[in-house]
Structures are given as structure tokens and as C-alpha cells.
Design a protein around this motif. Structure first.
Motif, PDB file in Angstrom:
ATOM      1  N   LEU A  96       0.737  -1.200  -0.015  1.00 26.96           N
ATOM      2  CA  LEU A  96      -0.206   0.051  -0.127  1.00 26.96           C
ATOM      3  C   LEU A  96       0.749   1.335   0.135  1.00 26.96           C
ATOM      4  O   LEU A  96       0.473   2.505  -0.143  1.00 26.96           O
ATOM      5  CB  LEU A  96      -1.091   0.039   1.284  1.00 26.96           C
ATOM      6  CG  LEU A  96      -1.962  -1.351   1.434  1.00 26.96           C
ATOM      7  CD1 LEU A  96      -3.084  -0.902   2.560  1.00 26.96           C
ATOM      8  CD2 LEU A  96      -3.014  -1.178   0.154  1.00 26.96           C
ATOM      9  N   ASN A  97       2.189   1.244   0.131  1.00 25.17           N
ATOM     10  CA  ASN A  97       2.980   2.345   0.269  1.00 25.17           C
ATOM     11  C   ASN A  97       2.684   3.052  -1.164  1.00 25.17           C
ATOM     12  O   ASN A  97       2.880   2.485  -2.162  1.00 25.17           O
ATOM     13  CB  ASN A  97       4.451   1.961   0.366  1.00 25.17           C
ATOM     14  CG  ASN A  97       4.830   1.775   1.851  1.00 25.17           C
ATOM     15  OD1 ASN A  97       3.973   2.000   2.739  1.00 25.17           O
ATOM     16  ND2 ASN A  97       5.891   1.118   2.077  1.00 25.17           N
ATOM     17  N   GLY A  98       2.511   4.361  -1.076  1.00 22.31           N
ATOM     18  CA  GLY A  98       2.423   5.283  -2.548  1.00 22.31           C
ATOM     19  C   GLY A  98       1.021   5.248  -3.054  1.00 22.31           C
ATOM     20  O   GLY A  98       0.747   5.770  -3.786  1.00 22.31           O
ATOM     21  N   LYS A  99       0.211   4.321  -2.513  1.00 22.33           N
ATOM     22  CA  LYS A  99      -1.115   4.080  -3.036  1.00 22.33           C
ATOM     23  C   LYS A  99      -2.028   5.195  -2.510  1.00 22.33           C
ATOM     24  O   LYS A  99      -1.796   6.031  -1.303  1.00 22.33           O
ATOM     25  CB  LYS A  99      -1.914   2.839  -2.649  1.00 22.33           C
ATOM     26  CG  LYS A  99      -0.792   1.687  -3.099  1.00 22.33           C
ATOM     27  CD  LYS A  99      -1.080   1.260  -4.670  1.00 22.33           C
ATOM     28  CE  LYS A  99      -0.323   0.034  -4.862  1.00 22.33           C
ATOM     29  NZ  LYS A  99      -0.486  -0.466  -6.334  1.00 22.33           N
ATOM     30  N   ILE A 100      -3.214   5.346  -3.238  1.00 23.45           N
ATOM     31  CA  ILE A 100      -4.087   6.593  -2.694  1.00 23.45           C
ATOM     32  C   ILE A 100      -5.323   5.584  -2.085  1.00 23.45           C
ATOM     33  O   ILE A 100      -5.818   4.773  -2.713  1.00 23.45           O
ATOM     34  CB  ILE A 100      -4.806   6.988  -4.059  1.00 23.45           C
ATOM     35  CG1 ILE A 100      -3.907   8.188  -4.710  1.00 23.45           C
ATOM     36  CG2 ILE A 100      -6.034   8.027  -3.446  1.00 23.45           C
ATOM     37  CD1 ILE A 100      -4.190   8.448  -5.954  1.00 23.45           C
ATOM     38  N   LEU A 101      -5.542   6.043  -0.857  1.00 27.08           N
ATOM     39  CA  LEU A 101      -6.384   4.880   0.125  1.00 27.08           C
ATOM     40  C   LEU A 101      -7.643   6.109   0.297  1.00 27.08           C
ATOM     41  O   LEU A 101      -7.437   6.889   0.992  1.00 27.08           O
ATOM     42  CB  LEU A 101      -5.919   4.491   1.248  1.00 27.08           C
ATOM     43  CG  LEU A 101      -4.455   3.579   1.234  1.00 27.08           C
ATOM     44  CD1 LEU A 101      -4.190   3.077   2.733  1.00 27.08           C
ATOM     45  CD2 LEU A 101      -4.674   2.508   0.376  1.00 27.08           C
ATOM     46  N   VAL A 102      -8.850   5.455  -0.165  1.00 27.61           N
ATOM     47  CA  VAL A 102     -10.159   6.212  -0.065  1.00 27.61           C
ATOM     48  C   VAL A 102     -10.819   5.617   1.057  1.00 27.61           C
ATOM     49  O   VAL A 102     -11.254   4.591   0.873  1.00 27.61           O
ATOM     50  CB  VAL A 102     -11.014   6.267  -1.449  1.00 27.61           C
ATOM     51  CG1 VAL A 102     -11.966   7.277  -1.351  1.00 27.61           C
ATOM     52  CG2 VAL A 102      -9.853   7.016  -2.469  1.00 27.61           C
ATOM     53  N   ASP A 103     -10.804   6.580   2.275  1.00 31.47           N
ATOM     54  CA  ASP A 103     -11.684   5.994   3.176  1.00 31.47           C
ATOM     55  C   ASP A 103     -13.118   6.587   3.190  1.00 31.47           C
ATOM     56  O   ASP A 103     -13.379   7.691   3.032  1.00 31.47           O
ATOM     57  CB  ASP A 103     -11.026   6.693   4.472  1.00 31.47           C
ATOM     58  CG  ASP A 103     -11.879   6.357   5.812  1.00 31.47           C
ATOM     59  OD1 ASP A 103     -12.261   5.292   5.880  1.00 31.47           O
ATOM     60  OD2 ASP A 103     -12.269   7.201   6.611  1.00 31.47           O
ATOM     61  N   HIS A 129      -1.383   7.942   0.639  1.00 33.09           N
ATOM     62  CA  HIS A 129      -2.142   9.049   0.485  1.00 33.09           C
ATOM     63  C   HIS A 129      -3.748   8.851   0.742  1.00 33.09           C
ATOM     64  O   HIS A 129      -4.103   8.421  -0.003  1.00 33.09           O
ATOM     65  CB  HIS A 129      -1.810   9.447  -0.924  1.00 33.09           C
ATOM     66  CG  HIS A 129      -0.554   9.634  -1.578  1.00 33.09           C
ATOM     67  ND1 HIS A 129       0.512  10.499  -0.757  1.00 33.09           N
ATOM     68  CD2 HIS A 129       0.129   9.035  -2.148  1.00 33.09           C
ATOM     69  CE1 HIS A 129       1.588  10.517  -1.244  1.00 33.09           C
ATOM     70  NE2 HIS A 129       1.288   9.660  -2.480  1.00 33.09           N
ATOM     71  N   VAL A 130      -4.034   9.348   2.038  1.00 28.04           N
ATOM     72  CA  VAL A 130      -5.396   9.045   2.296  1.00 28.04           C
ATOM     73  C   VAL A 130      -6.326  10.204   2.193  1.00 28.04           C
ATOM     74  O   VAL A 130      -5.948  11.222   2.118  1.00 28.04           O
ATOM     75  CB  VAL A 130      -5.203   8.879   4.030  1.00 28.04           C
ATOM     76  CG1 VAL A 130      -6.958   8.631   4.342  1.00 28.04           C
ATOM     77  CG2 VAL A 130      -4.494   7.713   4.338  1.00 28.04           C
TER      78      VAL A 130
END
Length: 470
Positions: A96-103, A129-130
Motif C-alpha cells: 500500500l505504500n504510495g497508493k491512494i487510500l480512499v476512506d 495518500h489518504v
């Protein structure tokens, strides 16, 4: 070489455009609905699930893989899981490093945790990137096609590029992204879906207080007073007669309260001589609740109409009608026709019908699906000009109802006037002040202020010019 280029051209033109892949963690109701919507909008969707074999409920065209495999397929990962299940993400830190995490998560209570869910996720995944998004829209809206206010999706995040990519996805789904700034706004965004009718609370509380007060006021006048002095049992009036007095008074009072804040705002602007001074907080909130006040008032007006329609079939009404007929037959007397009473009765009914018609028109035009189809000038004409006409008609309806009994001393019971007189206090006050504000000398000044003119600036200008001339 030209032949090779010519031969390659049909192949290039016929190859389909590569679809963007989006990963969704979670196969619950919201995850499935969001995935179905994305597939409709030509996205390639990969679901991450703890049980990849359970894919029977998912839309056709979507893949179901393990969390790690699904995360490797896309840069955008939408987490449709609850905060208490975020702990497993630490096992996927490298992926998940560097990924865009959409909460998209919400809580069960307002301010349930010290920090927002998105901030908590950012602490767990510091190198990702949250972005907070999609928590203000429901699974039902995604399935049925979002309309009006449900099209809006609040988005916030610390990384501007990641936030922009998520906002592009929102737009491609036919929704409207609202940039709320950094991740600090996530707590407010998460609390928003938990608020129960935030703009309706004041109208509900106010209407409840009015109804309770007016109900007990009418009980004292129409039930307790006759029993004390005449031993007359009028408790049956509690079921229909008294509610049919409480509801129209509440409706007229709330309608007047819709226009009262605008009148107060105009007075404050005239007093300060500018439109650039903030109104008090209570007045701002009051003005924001005017639509809700008007719709609640319309609801009470509809109840009044329904109660009025059943008057002829009430037992008390039929009993009075039969007794009056029998009395006339026995005494051989006929009630003479009164033209003035007929005028009052017909005027009362006509004013009520016209007022209720415009009342309904105001309610219809306040609906987003209708207001979006008219221009601002048309909307203002209906809500303002026709709104005051509605208030005038409904106030006149109440005045004619009183008729000759309006100021009659016999109408007082324990020095308490009839309930309909209370209904006239606020509407008549609003209309009187509005009439004063419409006087040319005042209206002209108020119009200039609303166009940007300021009294203090105009007073200082000549002095400044005079000094410069010297």
C-alpha cells in the motif's frame, strides 16, 4: 514503410481504449453498489476480499482477489470497511505504500473517536495518500441513480494530486465533488451523515412549542371554562375541534416567521447603513431554516384543510343541524337570510382557498427538482412576492373568520381572547413593518445598500475630496 504504417492503422483504431482499474476493499452493500456504478461508467473493478470465492452477489465483469493481489492491480484503493477492521492493513504496508487510500467509513455516533477515521488510517499507513470521500452518499443512491443533493460527494485530503484523482473518479460517476480541504476536515465530513435533520430541528421544536401552548390555551377557554361556570362537558372537543384551531394558528404563525427574519435583516441593514456587516448568529440560522419553516407550516395547513372537510360528518355537527331543524319546525320560525353573513362566509372560504393554493405553490417551488428548473428571478418572485401575497390572504382569512366577534367583550373568557386573535399578532406585525419598508423613501435607501452603497463611506467622501482639492 508507408505500407507498414497503413497496415498498422486499422489495428490501432480498432484496439479498445484501456480502462482504468480501481480496487475496492470489501464486498458489503456499499462496496457492491459502488463497484456496480463504476463498471457502468467503464471502470475495471477489482475487489479485495478475505473470502475471494464469495463473488456471486457482485456485478458481472468485476474480479475478486485477495487483498494483497487486488491492491497490486490499482493505484486507487477504496476502503468500504469499518474502522475496527483497519488493523489487517498493517500486513499490507509494503503493497500500500504510495497508493491512494480512499476512506468511506462512518461512525455510529458523533465524535465517537478522538480523531477521524481518515486521520486514524493515515496514522496506520503513513506512506500512503489518504483521501476521505463517498461517505456522504448512500448505497441506495448509487443503485437508484443519485439526484439533487445526494449527488454531492465531500472530498478532503492532504495530497492535492491524490485528492484530484479521486475527484476525477467522482465526476466520472456522474456525481459532484466538493473539495473540503485537508484531512482535518474529515471529522466534520464524518459527522455530517450522523446529524438527524439538522436544519429541521428549530422548525420542529418551535412548532411543537406552539402546538402545546395553543392546545392548553384552547382547553382552558373551551373545556375548563364552560365546565366551571356552566357544568358543561366539552371534552369531546379535544379530538377534533381544538386541533382544528391549533393547526391553522400554528400554520399562520410559522408562515409569518418565514418572512420575519428578512424584515429584521432589512432593519439591521438600514440601521448600520451597510450590507457588509454580519448578522447575529441566531438570525443567520433562522434565515437558513426558512424553507423548513415554510414546509412545516404547509403541513399544518394541510391538516387544517382535512379537519375542516370532515366537519359536516362529525356527530356534533349533525346533532346541531338536526336540532336546529326540529326547533324551527316546532316553533314555526324561519331564520331570515343575512346578506352580510353570506358575504363574510363566502369571503372567508374564498380567502382560505386562495391562500392555501398559493401556500401549496410555495411548497412545490421550494423542492430542488422544481427550483432547479426556474431562474433565480422567477424563484425569488414566487418565494418573495407571492409569499407575501399568501401571508396577506391567510391573515385576511383569519380576520374575516373573526368577523363581528373580533373585539367583542363577550368573546373573552377569564380575560383570555379567542385563540385566532393570537394567530394575528405576528403576521400583522410582519405585514405592517413590510409596508413601512416598501415606502419609496425607505425602499430606495434599502435598495442602494443592497447594491453596495454604504452610508459611512458616502459621508466621508466629500471631506476627502475637499482635502485633496485644497
Amino acid at each position: 514503410m508507408d505500407k507498414m504504417s497503413t497496415d498498422a492503422l486499422p489495428l490501432a483504431m480498432s484496439s479498445p481504449e484501456k480502462r482504468e482499474t480501481v480496487c475496492i476493499f470489501g464486498t458489503g452493500d456499499f462496496g457492491r453498489s459502488l463497484g456496480f456504478k463504476m463498471i457502468q461508467c467503464d471502470y475495471h473493478v477489482v475487489f479485495g476480499s478475505r473470502n475471494p470465492q464469495a463473488s456471486s452477489l457482485l456485478a458481472s465483469g468485476a474480479e475478486v482477489l485477495s487483498y494483497a493481489e487486488a491492491a497490486r492491480r490499482s493505484d486507487i484503493i477504496i476502503l468500504t470497511i469499518h474502522r475496527e477492521h483497519y488493523s489487517f492493513l498493517t500486513e499490507l504496508t509494503e503493497v500500500l505504500n504510495g497508493k491512494i487510500l480512499v476512506d468511506v467509513s462512518n461512525n455510529l455516533r458523533v465524535n465517537e473517536h478522538p480523531e477521524s477515521n481518515a486521520e486514524y488510517l493515515a496514522q496506520l499507513m503513513p506512506k500512503a495518500h489518504v483521501v476521505k470521500a463517498f461517505n456522504t452518499i448512500s448505497a441506495w443512491a448509487l443503485q437508484s441513480g443519485a439526484l439533487d443533493a445526494s449527488r454531492q460527494v465531500c472530498v478532503c485530503g492532504n495530497d492535492s494530486k491524490a485528492k484530484q484523482r479521486v475527484m476525477d473518479v467522482v465526476r466520472n460517476l456522474g456525481l459532484t465533488p466538493l473539495d473540503q480541504g485537508s484531512l482535518l476536515a474529515a471529522k466534520e465530513i464524518e459527522n455530517y451523515p450522523l446529524q438527524l435533520f439538522p436544519m429541521w430541528r428549530m422548525p420542529f421544536y418551535l412548532s411543537a412549542v406552539l402546538c402545546v401552548f395553543l392546545f392548553f390555551y384552547c382547553v382552558v377557554r373551551d373545556v375548563i371554562y364552560p365546565y366551571v361556570y356552566e357544568k358543561e362537558d366539552n371534552t369531546f372537543r379535544l379530538a377534533a375541534s381544538i386541533p382544528n384551531r391549533v393547526f391553522p394558528i400554528t400554520a399562520l404563525t410559522l408562515l409569518a416567521l418565514v418572512f420575519l427574519p428578512g424584515v429584521i435583516a432589512a432593519i439591521l441593514q438600514l440601521y448600520h447603513g451597510t450590507k457588509y456587516r454580519r448578522f447575529p448568529g441566531w438570525l443567520d440560522h433562522w434565515m437558513l431554516c426558512r424553507k423548513q419553516l415554510g414546509l412545516v407550516a404547509l403541513g399544518f395547513a394541510c391538516l387544517h384543510v382535512l379537519y375542516t372537510l370532515v366537519i359536516p360528518i362529525r356527530y356534533y355537527g349533525r346533532w346541531r343541524s338536526r336540532n336546529a331543524t326540529i326547533t324551527q319546525l316546532m316553533t314555526k320560525k324561519e331564520n331570515p337570510f343575512s346578506a352580510s353573513s353570506a358575504w363574510l362566509s363566502d369571503s372567508y372560504l374564498s380567502l382560505g382557498i386562495l391562500g392555501f393554493f398559493l401556500f401549496v405553490l410555495l411548497g412545490i417551488t421550494s423542492l430542488p427538482s422544481v427550483s432547479n428548473t426556474v431562474t433565480w428571478r422567477e424563484f425569488r418572485f414566487v418565494q418573495s412576492k407571492l409569499g407575501f401575497v399568501t401571508l396577506i390572504l391567510c391573515t385576511a382569512h383569519t380576520l374575516v373568520y373573526g368577523g363581528k366577534r373580533f373585539l367583542s367583550p363577550s368573546a373573552l373568557r377569564w380575560y383570555l381572547p379567542s385563540a385566532y386573535i393570537l394567530a394575528l399578532i405576528i403576521p400583522c406585525t410582519v405585514l405592517a413593518i413590510k409596508f413601512i419598508l416598501l415606502l419609496p423613501c425607505i425602499d430606495r435607501t434599502l435598495t442602494r445598500i443592497r447594491q453596495g452603497w454604504e452610508r459611512d463611506t458616502a459621508a466621508v467622501k466629500p471631506a476627502v475630496n475637499g482635502k485633496s482639492d485644497i
